[in-house]
Design a protein around this motif. Structure first.
Motif, short mmCIF file in Angstrom:
data_model
loop_
_atom_site.label_atom_id
_atom_site.label_comp_id
_atom_site.label_asym_id
_atom_site.label_seq_id
_atom_site.Cartn_x
_atom_site.Cartn_y
_atom_site.Cartn_z
N ASP A 162 0.84 -1.20 0.00
CA ASP A 162 0.00 0.00 0.00
C ASP A 162 0.88 1.24 0.00
O ASP A 162 1.87 1.32 0.73
CB ASP A 162 -0.91 0.01 1.23
CG ASP A 162 -1.97 -1.08 1.18
OD1 ASP A 162 -2.28 -1.53 0.05
OD2 ASP A 162 -2.46 -1.48 2.24
N THR A 164 0.91 4.83 1.06
CA THR A 164 0.19 5.78 1.91
C THR A 164 0.54 7.23 1.61
O THR A 164 -0.01 8.14 2.21
CB THR A 164 0.50 5.48 3.39
OG1 THR A 164 1.91 5.57 3.61
CG2 THR A 164 0.02 4.08 3.76
N ARG A 166 0.36 10.66 -0.02
CA ARG A 166 -0.71 11.39 -0.68
C ARG A 166 -0.13 12.64 -1.34
O ARG A 166 0.45 13.49 -0.68
CB ARG A 166 -1.81 11.79 0.32
CG ARG A 166 -2.56 10.59 0.87
CD ARG A 166 -3.45 9.95 -0.19
NE ARG A 166 -4.13 8.76 0.30
CZ ARG A 166 -3.73 7.51 0.08
NH1 ARG A 166 -2.61 7.31 -0.60
NH2 ARG A 166 -4.40 6.49 0.55
#
Length: 415
Positions: A162, A164, A166
């Motif tokens: 994943d 994370t 942004r």
């Protein structure tokens, strides 16, 4: 992202135009002090080649290998290779759009390449983990066209953790490779390098809050280390006697179908120039091939247009300049300067090369003499018997004595 059957089967020139439009919408970026959106978009999809070894971001004091074992050397080489292959306008944007750091994280020494606001590449210096971010669109397009086999990723231990992070660039993916060798294998696949360049191009238009953290000596060490990988890749490009004659096969440059019309960018002239440049390169390649000589691009990291060795093992390098419209004098001046620079950079590496300047036409009778004064062979037109005569008679630039043909000493002619 639109896919098509040209020019590679998994992307087409419409994709270049689409990326051009996206980048052009960010005109306030200082990246446009160094390049144009259309040129950057074409670079993303073009056949990848590294930024030249010289100049480097800084002078490397001592041997770059000092204090590094073989695994660490490979890690530094990969970091430099990615830096020189995937970061746009890499020297001009150093410290303002990217930085390479050597940091201590979680008890590990790591190399981290940051482009814009995002960590683009991160690898353990021991070579046991590499994390890389890529743009998603080229990966989707290549997979749909059958140009990318991601099933092999799982077999090689490549994971998709994943992400994370942004940012404004959410169309991206984070990959984890188990080691440096796997990361290098992955990045050598054309869709992967396009995806890397595309994300780096987009990130480079964003804010860069790390100006004070830039250390040119770190970037320079990796920059020089990359030559270890590049030399290994070029090992098969050899001429008579097993000597290296060029770095990679020649490939046609990419041109976007819909280049934007800007005051500083004449799209029609750009297309015509690229097409004529490709014609001249292929004409010279075909001309040499008739004598059993293979030519390619680059030589020992110096970005010559073409390089080859003749039957006697003499090394040649060529700068090719398209003459379109009224730019003849400008192209001759530029081409002569470039080929003299490349000859010097190779000479510093101990490589003696005969320089050749190839142009579409030369109407000024002074230019053969100008080139001759600098021991440069001047070729023009479409590959006539004059080319054979000039290249056959072309001795090494420092041969001394004898008469000249096309301004090159012929005292060491064959036979």
């Amino acid at each position: 992202m639109t896919t098509g059957v040209e020019p590679t089967g998994w992307w087409n020139t419409a994709d270049v135009s689409e990326l051009t439009d996206l980048l052009a919408g960010r005109m306030r970026s200082r990246l446009w002090h160094h390049t144009e959106p259309a040129e950057l978009a074409a670079w993303v999809f073009d056949t990848p080649k590294p930024a030249p070894l010289a100049p480097a971001p800084a002078v490397v004091e001592g041997d770059w290998r000092d204090g590094l074992d073989q695994r660490q050397q490979l890690s530094w080489a990969l970091a430099g290779w990615v830096l020189r292959m995937a970061v746009p306008e890499v020297l001009a944007t150093a410290g303002n759009h990217w930085l390479l750091s050597r940091v201590q994280e979680a008890g590990r020494q790591r190399l981290r390449l940051t482009v814009g606001p995002v960590a683009f590449l991160r690898l353990n210096e021991r070579g046991d983990e590499v994390r890389l971010r890529l743009a998603l669109a080229p990966l989707y397009a290549a997979r749909e066209a059958g140009a990318l086999d991601d099933e092999e990723w799982e077999e090689r231990g490549i994971e998709l953790p994943d992400d994370t992070t942004r940012t404004f660039e959410e169309e991206k993916i984070l990959l984890r490779c188990p080691d440096v060798e796997t990361a290098l294998w992955l990045l050598k696949q054309p869709p992967i390098m396009v995806a890397a360049r595309m994300l780096a191009a987009r990130l480079a238009t964003r804010n860069f809050p790390f100006h004070e953290d830039y250390r040119p000596e770190v970037a320079a060490r990796a920059w020089v280390a990359a030559e270890a990988l590049l030399d290994g890749e070029a090992a098969t490009a050899v001429g008579p006697g097993g000597q290296r004659s060029f770095d990679r096969p020649y490939t046609q440059p990419t041109v976007a179908a819909g280049l934007p019309m800007q005051r500083s960018f004449d799209a029609d002239a750009y297309r015509a120039g690229v097409s004529e440049h490709d014609r001249l390169c292929r004409t010279l390649i075909d001309h040499l091939a008739r004598d059993g000589i293979r030519a390619g691009s680059g030589l020992h990291g110096v970005p010559v247009d073409l390089a080859w060795r003749d039957a006697d093992g003499r090394q040649f390098i060529a700068e090719v300049k398209s003459v379109v419209g009224d730019n003849e004098v400008e192209q001759l001046r530029l081409g002569l300067g470039q080929i003299l620079e490349y000859r010097h950079r190779l000479a510093v590496r101990g490589i003696v090369a005969t320089p050749v300047l190839v142009v579409s036409r030369c109407t000024d009778e002074a230019w053969p003499a100008i080139c001759g004064d600098n021991h440069v062979i001047l070729l023009q037109g479409r590959g006539t018997s004059d080319w054979t005569a000039a290249l056959t008679k072309g001795g090494q630039p420092d041969a001394g004595g004898g008469t000249t043909a096309y301004g090159v000493d012929v005292s060491s002619r064959r036979g």
